[in-house]
Design an enzyme around this catalytic site. Structure first.
Site, PDB file in Angstrom:
ATOM      1  N   THR A   1      32.228  83.782   5.827  1.00 49.04           N
ATOM      2  CA  THR A   1      32.512  82.396   5.470  1.00 49.04           C
ATOM      3  C   THR A   1      31.778  82.101   4.173  1.00 49.04           C
ATOM      4  OG1 THR A   1      30.594  81.329   6.445  1.00 49.04           O
ATOM      5  CG2 THR A   1      32.363  81.903   7.946  1.00 49.04           C
ATOM      6  N   CYS A   2      31.909  80.876   3.682  1.00 44.55           N
ATOM      7  CA  CYS A   2      31.225  80.602   2.423  1.00 44.55           C
ATOM      8  C   CYS A   2      29.718  80.526   2.615  1.00 44.55           C
ATOM      9  CB  CYS A   2      31.764  79.340   1.778  1.00 44.55           C
ATOM     10  SG  CYS A   2      31.775  77.936   2.868  1.00 44.55           S
TER      11      CYS A   2
ATOM     12  N   ARG B   1      28.018  82.515   5.053  1.00 42.62           N
ATOM     13  CA  ARG B   1      27.415  83.708   5.644  1.00 42.62           C
ATOM     14  C   ARG B   1      28.388  84.874   5.689  1.00 42.62           C
ATOM     15  NH1 ARG B   1      24.732  82.894   9.882  1.00 42.62           N
ATOM     16  NH2 ARG B   1      24.591  80.636   9.742  1.00 42.62           N
TER      17      ARG B   1
ATOM     18  N   SER C   1      23.661  76.808  11.421  1.00 47.38           N
ATOM     19  CA  SER C   1      24.502  76.286  10.349  1.00 47.38           C
ATOM     20  C   SER C   1      23.724  75.405   9.393  1.00 47.38           C
ATOM     21  CB  SER C   1      25.653  75.461  10.933  1.00 47.38           C
ATOM     22  OG  SER C   1      26.441  76.265  11.755  1.00 47.38           O
TER      23      SER C   1
ATOM     24  N   GLU D   1      27.769  71.626  13.241  1.00 47.47           N
ATOM     25  CA  GLU D   1      29.130  71.490  12.679  1.00 47.47           C
ATOM     26  C   GLU D   1      30.054  72.458  13.419  1.00 47.47           C
ATOM     27  OE1 GLU D   1      30.810  73.766  10.731  1.00 47.47           O
ATOM     28  OE2 GLU D   1      29.304  75.328  10.500  1.00 47.47           O
TER      29      GLU D   1
ATOM     30  N   GLN E   1      35.720  79.931  12.761  1.00 49.42           N
ATOM     31  CA  GLN E   1      35.685  81.053  11.820  1.00 49.42           C
ATOM     32  C   GLN E   1      35.360  82.357  12.541  1.00 49.42           C
ATOM     33  OE1 GLN E   1      32.844  79.008   9.457  1.00 49.42           O
ATOM     34  NE2 GLN E   1      34.298  78.435   7.851  1.00 49.42           N
TER      35      GLN E   1
ATOM     36  N   GLU F   1      37.134  57.318  -5.089  1.00 47.05           N
ATOM     37  CA  GLU F   1      37.293  58.530  -4.276  1.00 47.05           C
ATOM     38  C   GLU F   1      36.652  58.371  -2.891  1.00 47.05           C
ATOM     39  OE1 GLU F   1      36.107  63.149  -4.865  1.00 47.05           O
ATOM     40  OE2 GLU F   1      36.348  61.922  -6.645  1.00 47.05           O
TER      41      GLU F   1
ATOM     42  N   CYS G   1      36.076  55.658  -1.185  1.00 45.91           N
ATOM     43  CA  CYS G   1      36.861  54.770  -0.338  1.00 45.91           C
ATOM     44  C   CYS G   1      38.068  55.506   0.215  1.00 45.91           C
ATOM     45  CB  CYS G   1      37.355  53.567  -1.137  1.00 45.91           C
ATOM     46  SG  CYS G   1      36.245  52.189  -1.031  1.00 45.91           S
TER      47      CYS G   1
END
Lengths: 278, 438
Positions: free
Chosen positions: B49-50, B52, B109, B114, B120, B192, B194
């Site tokens: 994953t990004c 690990r 994490s 999360e 994943q 952005e 909102c």
């Protein structure tokens, strides 16, 4: 000790256990504690039903004549109405307010003399149990409204001040609490109104007059006006939330005073002394 | 058989290294097959994953396998091994089990609790299963990791409270309104932030969206995205009474909404509560609005405060989660140990001896007039039957020790003869729950 007094004591102990679990449930993170509380309370309620039934069969009249009997009946109505609300709203936290109140009523009741009163001929009327039952059911519904009101004020204060305790996650939403307030009002007000009317009819048959301005009647009327004002405010002016919550709490304080205070501090036709000659 | 893990995570390696060593999620077949070709590796799995990369393997020689995996990771990505060696961790045995359980329970994490990491790992396992690089051990191991993660999620509140500003807003709204599906939201200033928060509200059921902005075209554009309605900026106050939730993020230097105006709005709403979220800096809404009955005003700092408090709650729950992980490690480790051949043969023999003894007692109970000699012959016969029955299975088990089929036979024997149950409940791998979000 007669069967019904024994049952009463077991009921009281069960309510005591339920109260402990509810109070732990307020601070605990474990749902199992709160679940245990609701089961204990339900069990206590079944016992309480049999207590009242046993008393009824033993004396042959609706068990609401002595202080002991009426306190027990009040607590029964309170727990019963709460359980109905639980089925509808699933709010366990409400029980943390209602159960201790029921327990206190039961404890005061247990200190009162328990023998079946020698029936005052005045009470030998069909209107008497109707009057008392309606009045107590109304009281119980308004007790729920007051508890919901306290919860509303707590939750509202946390939302306003932006400081949250663990309680925040366990209390229901403001909308839910406010709709409880309204529900209670729509059920409680008619019950109370009918309670007063049936009381007046009974008074007429017992004393030959509908209304005698004895202290209890006066205080009941004041409470009735308070709830009438709240209902009116809700329906027409858009009263809700905080104001409605405060009204519900004050209203119930008046009811409690009507029930206890008048008996203790003032005297009148509603005093239990007059019923039972004690 | 042992389990080993070699890997790196956001805790041990900066993003420049992590991105160099990541595996492309669409091309997992080649690395998985290459990994399995390493001599000490019997089964393999790659989680990438990004945050690990984890190489997980079942092996007979843990030390050799860990060294091989470290080399493999460097060589596959054409990085000098010494350059990354300080960023890598290697675990074996109980530690490896603990590591994967903790990772899949989201205890390792970046944002504690999360939910994505579990999905994943499920995907990674899906590849290993597809290319048959996961066998008995890793199958059981991963399923166990999934069930541990599920236990952690259901038995602790680790994932319960929002830890992002926009989710915190949704959660607060739920504490005011209970249900959001019949509620309306107004977005003032098409920024952005909102937009993101509005999207969360819409996915959580809000049905009516009004958008206003100084440049009307932008309001129209954003409104179209949410099937909402654009409102000219000059008139937005008149429409406020129609909505329950207001989000502002304009660049206005002064308050665009004051106490007086809100008082009017609330009166027109018959005091139905309003939730106002002011994300703008400098603020758009007069903070005094919060003093009005039935108006709840939150600015960016307030929401951050909620997020911080929630994070603290999660950390408290993490302790409970660690306890669960520890319990489950023991169970799984026991199962792994049970896969050894020798204890299995002993357990098998003991089981049959027990049966023999029971049956003999029963038979002797019925035949009371046997002589001692006859008794002895019957006992001997029963013993001989056991030995004959056990001969072939024992030989196969002992022989299988020398190749990779060992665990399969051991597992089969334990199941067939109902020997003390190995840990872990095999369940179908389920796709990621729909409830996972954030």
């Amino acid at each position: 000790m007669t069967v019904n007094v024994l049952l009463f004591k077991i009921t009281l102990l069960t309510y005591f256990a339920a109260t402990i679990f509810y109070l732990i449930g307020v601070i605990s993170r474990k749902d199992s504690v709160r679940l245990a509380a609701i089961w204990l309370l339900s069990g206590g309620f079944v016992l309480h039903c049999s207590t009242l039934a046993a008393r009824w069969f033993a004396s042959g009249i609706t068990p609401v004549a002595s202080l002991y009997e009426s306190l027990s009946f009040f607590a029964w109505a309170l727990v019963g109405i709460y359980l109905i609300f639980y089925l509808r709203y699933r709010t366990i936290m409400l029980g943390a307010f209602i159960t201790p109140l029921a327990l206190v009523l039961m404890i005061i009741g247990s200190a009162a003399p328990k023998q079946t009163p020698a029936l005052n001929p005045m009470l030998d009327s069909w209107w008497f149990p109707v009057h008392v039952t309606l009045a107590f059911l109304g009281h119980a519904v308004f007790a729920i409204a007051a508890a919901a009101g306290i919860m509303y004020l707590l939750q509202e204060r946390m939302l306003k001040s932006k400081k949250f305790s663990g309680l925040f996650y366990r209390l229901p939403s403001l909308d839910t609490l406010d709709s409880m307030n309204y529900k209670c009002l729509t059920f409680g007000f008619p019950l109370m109104t009918m309670g007063i009317i049936s009381g007046a009819i009974w008074a007429n048959s017992a004393w030959g007059g509908y209304w005698r301005w004895d202290p209890k009647e006066t205080w009941a009327l004041i409470s009735w006006f308070l709830y009438a004002a709240l209902l009116h405010g809700r329906l027409t002016v858009g009263w809700r939330g905080r104001r409605a919550a405060i009204f519900a709490i004050i209203g119930f304080a008046f009811l409690l005073f009507t029930f206890f205070g008048v008996n203790l501090f003032l005297s009148g036709e509603h005093s239990f002394r007059n019923f039972t000659g004690q | 058989m042992h389990i080993v893990i070699v890997g790196l995570s956001h805790k041990t390696a900066p993003v420049e290294i992590r991105e160099k060593l990541a595996f492309a999620p669409t091309a997992m077949e080649r690395p998985l097959r290459q990994m399995l070709e390493l001599p000490p590796v019997a089964e393999g799995l790659i989680v990438s994953t990004c945050n690990r990369v984890e190489l997980c393997a079942a092996t007979k020689e843990p030390e050799a396998a860990m060294a091989a995996l470290r080399r493999f990771l460097a060589e596959y990505h054409e990085v000098p091994p010494e350059e990354i060696s300080s960023n890598l961790y290697s675990y074996q045995g109980e530690e490896a089990i603990r590591h994967l359980f903790r990772v899949s329970s989201s205890l390792d994490s970046m944002v504690l609790g999360e939910p994505q990491i579990l999905g994943q790992i499920k995907t990674a396992y899906g590849y290993a299963a597809e290319f048959k690089t996961a066998g008995l051990i890793l199958n059981r191991f991963l399923h166990k990791a999934f069930s541990v993660a599920k236990r952690v999620r259901t038995e602790t509140a680790i994932a319960s409270n929002a830890v992002s500003v926009s989710f915190a807003a949704v959660e607060l709204a739920r504490k005011i309104f209970d249900r959001l599906d019949n509620k309306g939201v107004m977005i003032i200033g098409a920024g952005e932030m909102c937009e993101l928060a509005a999207r969360h509200f819409v996915t959580n059921g809000v049905s009516k969206v009004l958008v206003t902005n100084r440049t009307f075209e932008r309001a129209e554009k954003l409104a179209a995205e949410f099937n909402g309605k654009a409102i000219p900026f000059e008139y937005f106050v008149e429409h406020l009474a129609e909505v329950d939730i207001v989000m502002t993020s304009t660049g206005a230097p002064n308050f665009i909404l004051g106490q007086r105006q809100m008082e009017e709005v609330l009166k027109r709403r018959k005091n139905r509560p309003m939730f106002l979220i002011d994300i703008a800096v400098p603020r758009d809404i007069d903070p005094k609005v919060n003093n009005l009955d039935n108006a709840y005003l939150y600015d960016v700092d307030d929401l951050q405060g909620v997020v911080q408090a929630n994070l603290k709650e999660r950390q408290k729950e993490a302790g409970k989660a660690e306890t669960i992980v520890e319990q489950e490690i023991g169970q799984f480790y026991q199962w792994l140990g049970n896969l050894e051949v020798k204890p299995t043969i002993i357990a098998l023999r003991r089981k049959l001896e027990e049966i023999r003894q029971q049956e003999l007692d029963k038979t002797f109970g019925n035949l009371k007039d046997l002589t001692d000699g006859q008794r002895r012959s019957i006992e001997a016969m029963a013993g001989a039957i056991i030995n004959k029955v056990l001969h072939q299975p024992t030989a196969v088990l002992k022989h299988s020790q020398n190749d990779t089929s060992g665990e399969d036979y051991v597992d089969a024997v334990r199941t067939l003869f109902d020997l003390p149950a190995p840990a872990g409940d095999d369940k179908e791998i389920k796709p990621l729950d729909d409830t996972d979000q954030e």
